[in-house]
Design an enzyme around this catalytic site. Structure first.
Site, PDB file in Angstrom:
ATOM      1  N   THR A 145       7.909  -2.029  -1.478  1.00 49.63           N
ATOM      2  CA  THR A 145       6.852  -2.294  -0.497  1.00 49.63           C
ATOM      3  C   THR A 145       5.732  -3.152  -1.093  1.00 49.63           C
ATOM      4  OG1 THR A 145       5.099  -1.193   0.762  1.00 49.63           O
ATOM      5  CG2 THR A 145       5.857  -0.046  -1.180  1.00 49.63           C
ATOM      6  N   ASP A 146       5.012  -3.840  -0.208  1.00 45.33           N
ATOM      7  CA  ASP A 146       3.847  -4.616  -0.665  1.00 45.33           C
ATOM      8  C   ASP A 146       2.688  -3.708  -1.079  1.00 45.33           C
ATOM      9  OD1 ASP A 146       3.073  -3.728   1.863  1.00 45.33           O
ATOM     10  OD2 ASP A 146       2.526  -5.693   2.631  1.00 45.33           O
ATOM     11  N   GLU A 147       2.762  -2.416  -0.700  1.00 45.09           N
ATOM     12  CA  GLU A 147       1.637  -1.518  -0.992  1.00 45.09           C
ATOM     13  C   GLU A 147       1.439  -1.294  -2.489  1.00 45.09           C
ATOM     14  OE1 GLU A 147       1.168   1.913   1.449  1.00 45.09           O
ATOM     15  OE2 GLU A 147       1.861   0.888   3.246  1.00 45.09           O
TER      16      GLU A 147
ATOM     17  N   ASP B  79     -10.855   8.366   9.539  1.00 51.60           N
ATOM     18  CA  ASP B  79     -10.068   7.389   8.802  1.00 51.60           C
ATOM     19  C   ASP B  79      -9.091   8.074   7.831  1.00 51.60           C
ATOM     20  OD1 ASP B  79      -9.241   4.881   8.113  1.00 51.60           O
ATOM     21  OD2 ASP B  79     -11.159   4.212   7.288  1.00 51.60           O
TER      22      ASP B  79
ATOM     23  N   LYS C 104       6.208   4.490  -5.191  1.00 55.09           N
ATOM     24  CA  LYS C 104       7.056   3.289  -5.081  1.00 55.09           C
ATOM     25  C   LYS C 104       6.836   2.382  -6.301  1.00 55.09           C
ATOM     26  CE  LYS C 104       9.454   2.172  -2.138  1.00 55.09           C
ATOM     27  NZ  LYS C 104      10.888   2.455  -1.834  1.00 55.09           N
TER      28      LYS C 104
ATOM     29  N   THR D 270      16.807  13.573   6.422  1.00 53.52           N
ATOM     30  CA  THR D 270      15.511  14.260   6.528  1.00 53.52           C
ATOM     31  C   THR D 270      15.024  14.059   7.955  1.00 53.52           C
ATOM     32  OG1 THR D 270      14.186  12.297   6.008  1.00 53.52           O
ATOM     33  CG2 THR D 270      14.996  13.601   4.128  1.00 53.52           C
TER      34      THR D 270
ATOM     35  N   TYR E 121       1.945   7.563  -1.906  1.00 55.10           N
ATOM     36  CA  TYR E 121       3.179   6.841  -1.528  1.00 55.10           C
ATOM     37  C   TYR E 121       3.344   5.584  -2.382  1.00 55.10           C
ATOM     38  CZ  TYR E 121       6.023   3.430   1.028  1.00 55.10           C
ATOM     39  OH  TYR E 121       6.955   2.456   1.347  1.00 55.10           O
TER      40      TYR E 121
HETATM   41  P1  NAD Z   1      12.394   5.935   6.836  1.00 56.04           P
HETATM   42  O1  NAD Z   1      11.452   7.023   6.472  1.00 56.04           O
HETATM   43  O2  NAD Z   1      12.546   5.525   8.250  1.00 56.04           O
HETATM   44  O3  NAD Z   1      13.854   6.267   6.301  1.00 56.04           O
HETATM   45  C1  NAD Z   1      14.088   6.831   5.041  1.00 56.04           C
HETATM   46  C2  NAD Z   1      15.528   7.326   5.012  1.00 56.04           C
HETATM   47  O4  NAD Z   1      15.774   7.870   3.713  1.00 56.04           O
HETATM   48  C3  NAD Z   1      15.829   8.419   6.036  1.00 56.04           C
HETATM   49  O5  NAD Z   1      17.041   8.169   6.697  1.00 56.04           O
HETATM   50  C4  NAD Z   1      15.918   9.680   5.183  1.00 56.04           C
HETATM   51  O6  NAD Z   1      16.783  10.670   5.733  1.00 56.04           O
HETATM   52  C5  NAD Z   1      16.440   9.131   3.871  1.00 56.04           C
HETATM   53  N1  NAD Z   1      16.103   9.969   2.731  1.00 56.04           N
HETATM   54  C6  NAD Z   1      14.884  10.492   2.426  1.00 56.04           C
HETATM   55  N2  NAD Z   1      14.968  11.260   1.332  1.00 56.04           N
HETATM   56  C7  NAD Z   1      16.267  11.210   0.910  1.00 56.04           C
HETATM   57  C8  NAD Z   1      16.973  11.795  -0.160  1.00 56.04           C
HETATM   58  N3  NAD Z   1      16.362  12.602  -1.035  1.00 56.04           N
HETATM   59  N4  NAD Z   1      18.295  11.514  -0.313  1.00 56.04           N
HETATM   60  C9  NAD Z   1      18.919  10.706   0.587  1.00 56.04           C
HETATM   61  N5  NAD Z   1      18.302  10.149   1.643  1.00 56.04           N
HETATM   62  C10 NAD Z   1      16.983  10.397   1.809  1.00 56.04           C
HETATM   63  O7  NAD Z   1      11.947   4.707   5.924  1.00 56.04           O
HETATM   64  P2  NAD Z   1      11.911   3.148   6.258  1.00 56.04           P
HETATM   65  O8  NAD Z   1      10.630   2.820   6.912  1.00 56.04           O
HETATM   66  O9  NAD Z   1      13.179   2.762   6.875  1.00 56.04           O
HETATM   67  O10 NAD Z   1      11.843   2.567   4.761  1.00 56.04           O
HETATM   68  C11 NAD Z   1      13.024   2.351   4.017  1.00 56.04           C
HETATM   69  C12 NAD Z   1      12.657   1.795   2.665  1.00 56.04           C
HETATM   70  O11 NAD Z   1      11.933   0.565   2.819  1.00 56.04           O
HETATM   71  C13 NAD Z   1      11.752   2.716   1.851  1.00 56.04           C
HETATM   72  O12 NAD Z   1      12.152   2.625   0.501  1.00 56.04           O
HETATM   73  C14 NAD Z   1      10.361   2.126   2.034  1.00 56.04           C
HETATM   74  O13 NAD Z   1       9.547   2.400   0.923  1.00 56.04           O
HETATM   75  C15 NAD Z   1      10.676   0.657   2.154  1.00 56.04           C
HETATM   76  N6  NAD Z   1       9.736  -0.155   2.947  1.00 56.04           N
HETATM   77  C16 NAD Z   1       9.385   0.236   4.225  1.00 56.04           C
HETATM   78  C17 NAD Z   1       8.554  -0.581   4.989  1.00 56.04           C
HETATM   79  C18 NAD Z   1       8.158  -0.227   6.400  1.00 56.04           C
HETATM   80  O14 NAD Z   1       7.326  -0.913   7.002  1.00 56.04           O
HETATM   81  N7  NAD Z   1       8.723   0.816   7.000  1.00 56.04           N
HETATM   82  C19 NAD Z   1       8.067  -1.789   4.443  1.00 56.04           C
HETATM   83  C20 NAD Z   1       8.436  -2.132   3.140  1.00 56.04           C
HETATM   84  C21 NAD Z   1       9.283  -1.319   2.411  1.00 56.04           C
HETATM   85  O1  DAU Z   2       3.185  -2.308   3.980  1.00 57.53           O
HETATM   86  C1  DAU Z   2       4.435  -1.702   3.985  1.00 57.53           C
HETATM   87  C2  DAU Z   2       4.299  -0.246   4.360  1.00 57.53           C
HETATM   88  O2  DAU Z   2       3.990  -0.203   5.753  1.00 57.53           O
HETATM   89  C3  DAU Z   2       5.549   0.564   4.065  1.00 57.53           C
HETATM   90  O3  DAU Z   2       5.797   0.563   2.682  1.00 57.53           O
HETATM   91  C4  DAU Z   2       5.397   1.999   4.570  1.00 57.53           C
HETATM   92  O4  DAU Z   2       6.600   2.721   4.368  1.00 57.53           O
HETATM   93  C5  DAU Z   2       5.081   1.954   6.053  1.00 57.53           C
HETATM   94  O5  DAU Z   2       4.877   3.258   6.556  1.00 57.53           O
HETATM   95  C6  DAU Z   2       3.851   1.084   6.311  1.00 57.53           C
HETATM   96  O6  DAU Z   2       2.641   1.709   5.808  1.00 57.53           O
HETATM   97  P1  DAU Z   2       1.265   1.709   6.636  1.00 57.53           P
HETATM   98  O7  DAU Z   2       0.466   2.834   6.178  1.00 57.53           O
HETATM   99  O8  DAU Z   2       0.670   0.363   6.649  1.00 57.53           O
HETATM  100  O9  DAU Z   2       1.881   1.967   8.127  1.00 57.53           O
HETATM  101  P2  DAU Z   2       1.394   2.920   9.323  1.00 57.53           P
HETATM  102  O10 DAU Z   2       2.216   2.558  10.504  1.00 57.53           O
HETATM  103  O11 DAU Z   2       1.308   4.337   8.921  1.00 57.53           O
HETATM  104  O12 DAU Z   2      -0.086   2.402   9.585  1.00 57.53           O
HETATM  105  C7  DAU Z   2      -0.365   1.044   9.914  1.00 57.53           C
HETATM  106  C8  DAU Z   2      -1.864   0.900  10.044  1.00 57.53           C
HETATM  107  O13 DAU Z   2      -2.305   1.598  11.220  1.00 57.53           O
HETATM  108  C9  DAU Z   2      -2.650   1.493   8.898  1.00 57.53           C
HETATM  109  O14 DAU Z   2      -3.808   0.698   8.660  1.00 57.53           O
HETATM  110  C10 DAU Z   2      -3.070   2.868   9.410  1.00 57.53           C
HETATM  111  C11 DAU Z   2      -3.238   2.634  10.894  1.00 57.53           C
HETATM  112  N1  DAU Z   2      -2.936   3.770  11.767  1.00 57.53           N
HETATM  113  C12 DAU Z   2      -1.742   4.409  11.609  1.00 57.53           C
HETATM  114  C13 DAU Z   2      -1.392   5.462  12.412  1.00 57.53           C
HETATM  115  C14 DAU Z   2      -0.080   6.183  12.206  1.00 57.53           C
HETATM  116  C15 DAU Z   2      -3.816   4.142  12.783  1.00 57.53           C
HETATM  117  O15 DAU Z   2      -4.879   3.544  12.957  1.00 57.53           O
HETATM  118  N2  DAU Z   2      -3.462   5.196  13.587  1.00 57.53           N
HETATM  119  C16 DAU Z   2      -2.287   5.886  13.435  1.00 57.53           C
HETATM  120  O16 DAU Z   2      -2.055   6.850  14.200  1.00 57.53           O
END
Ligand code: NAD
Ligand code: DAU
Length: 351
Positions: free
Chosen positions: A131-133, A287, A161, A37, A157
């Site tokens: 995720t912790d969310e 926000d 999850k 994606t 989201y």
């Molecule tokens: P990301 O969005 O960077 O990557 C997601 C990947 O999944 C991409 O490579 C995308 O192509 C693939 N994908 C999406 N839909 C798909 C489908 N239908 N079939 C096959 N592949 C598909 O996400 P990330 O930040 O690397 O997160 C990875 C996992 O960890 C997720 O499950 C997310 O919920 C979890 N997570 C993320 C964070 C964070 O801070 N980013 C924290 C805790 C948990």
């Molecule tokens: O807690 C784990 C999660 O952390 C993961 O499960 C999610 O996949 C990951 O995207 C992340 O979620 P958040 O919503 O916390 O992350 P994000 O980077 O989008 O935002 C972090 C914080 O910053 C949040 O309080 C929103 C704020 N923010 C975000 C963006 C993109 C801003 O203030 N400005 C911005 O432009």
């Protein structure tokens, strides 16, 4: 040789997990299944793409017949499931995409594992990365999320999850499927897609663009370096107790505004700008709807039972991250321009 399926391995965290497994376990064949994606980028994996124990498969976890076929073809011993729609803001504008990928996609994988492993769960493991969310938001600063905290998802989201977590536990309870789940806090590091806070700010500071801080910037997140998450996943996959949940977090809470200002100072140094220059780009914007106030993980179970701890401080991890982005302009330009997708679209056309 054991076949291990990693889903979402071309994404941010997935690419670090693929690298960890390919480099650590030469007796595993790592199959990276990713739909590519907007968030998936094979440029995240150039260093391991030619490894003999690595194979990339382009495919969609929402396609049940395809997933069943993949399980027949490879006889997987283990699954590490990361593929998901992961951005909260996108879930607010298009919730259904999150239901389809995160819920239906996960159930397809559970069904395929259950069918393929029928009656023979010995040596098999389905690892669901969450995720912790799912725990909702915290207000009392002395409170932390533990594994038994009640689920209270508050965004589309986190609701998707949470639903997928429930299905994983239901398959363990009902069919005996060997599963493990981890719930991690916010990750940061190389290859992070620049729609998320830290890489977006790095990109915008560099480009002298406004730094959009949601609301007053008072929300708190608990940041973990992505390589430490990948190491925790490796440890839990191999040593975690069947059916258990592990919380992963960096014990590293930052208010968004404080974090953005800290990043501005670091970037001023790196770019040779006068101190205070980048901070002037901070712009307060509307926000996020339903914006969770604070997330904070208590990772005591993972630390005490499995001996995990983060390997870098936030200062070290953030500097590594900034250095990586400054050294990978092409990656950043391709991602922000969409160039990387046009390349893969033509590469996989008709498949
Ligand atoms: P990301 O969005 O960077 O990557 C997601 C990947 O999944 C991409 O490579 C995308 O192509 C693939 N994908 C999406 N839909 C798909 C489908 N239908 N079939 C096959 N592949 C598909 O996400 P990330 O930040 O690397 O997160 C990875 C996992 O960890 C997720 O499950 C997310 O919920 C979890 N997570 C993320 C964070 C964070 O801070 N980013 C924290 C805790 C948990
Ligand atoms: O807690 C784990 C999660 O952390 C993961 O499960 C999610 O996949 C990951 O995207 C992340 O979620 P958040 O919503 O916390 O992350 P994000 O980077 O989008 O935002 C972090 C914080 O910053 C949040 O309080 C929103 C704020 N923010 C975000 C963006 C993109 C801003 O203030 N400005 C911005 O432009």
């Amino acid at each position: 040789m054991k076949n291990i399926l990693i889903t979402g391995g071309a994404g941010f965290i997935g690419s670090h997990v693929v690298r960890q497994f390919v480099n650590q376990y030469t007796d595993y064949q790592i199959i990276n299944l990713d739909k590519l994606t907007y968030a998936g980028n094979l440029a995240n994996l150039t260093d391991v793409q030619d490894a003999p124990n690595y194979k990339f498969v382009k495919g969609d976890i929402t396609d049940a017949a395809f997933i069943d076929g993949l399980f027949q073809e490879f006889d997987f011993s283990g699954v590490v499931h990361l593929a998901a729609e992961s951005h909260v803001d996108r879930s607010i504008s298009d919730p259904m995409a999150f239901v389809i990928t995160n819920v239906i996609g996960t159930v397809n994988l559970l069904n395929a594992a259950r069918q393929a492993w029928k009656g023979s769960f010995e040596g098999r493991r389905f690892y669901h990365v969450s995720t912790d969310e799912v725990y909702g938001e915290l207000h009392d600063p002395t409170e932390f999320f533990v594994e038994t905290t009640k689920y209270d998802p508050r965004s589309p989201y986190s609701a998707s999850k949470a639903s997928s977590d429930h299905f994983v536990r239901a398959y363990h309870n009902t069919y005996g499927l060997p599963v493990v789940i981890s719930n991690c806090s916010n990750n940061y590091g190389p290859n992070h897609f620049p729609e998320k806070l830290i890489p977006l700010m790095i990109h915008n500071i560099q480009q002298n663009k406004p730094l959009p801080v949601y609301g007053k910037g008072e929300n708190v997140r608990d940041w973990l370096f992505v390589e430490d998450h990948a190491k925790a996943i490796d440890l839990i996959f191999h040593e975690g107790t069947n059916g258990d949940t592990y919380n992963i977090g960096g014990c590293n809470e930052w208010q968004n505004l404080t974090l953005v200002k800290f990043l501005c100072q670091l970037m001023d140094q790196k770019l040779g700008r006068t101190a205070g220059t980048s901070e002037q780009l901070i712009t307060y914007v509307t926000d996020r709807a339903g914006h969770d106030l604070r997330y904070a993980i208590d990772p005591a179970k993972l630390m005490n039972e499995l001996g995990w701890k983060p390997s870098v401080t936030f200062e070290q991890g953030l500097e590594k991250t900034v250095d990586w982005y400054l050294a990978h302009q092409e990656w950043l330009n391709d991602v922000t321009s969409g160039q990387y997708q046009r390349y893969y679209d033509s590469m996989y056309e008709g498949r």
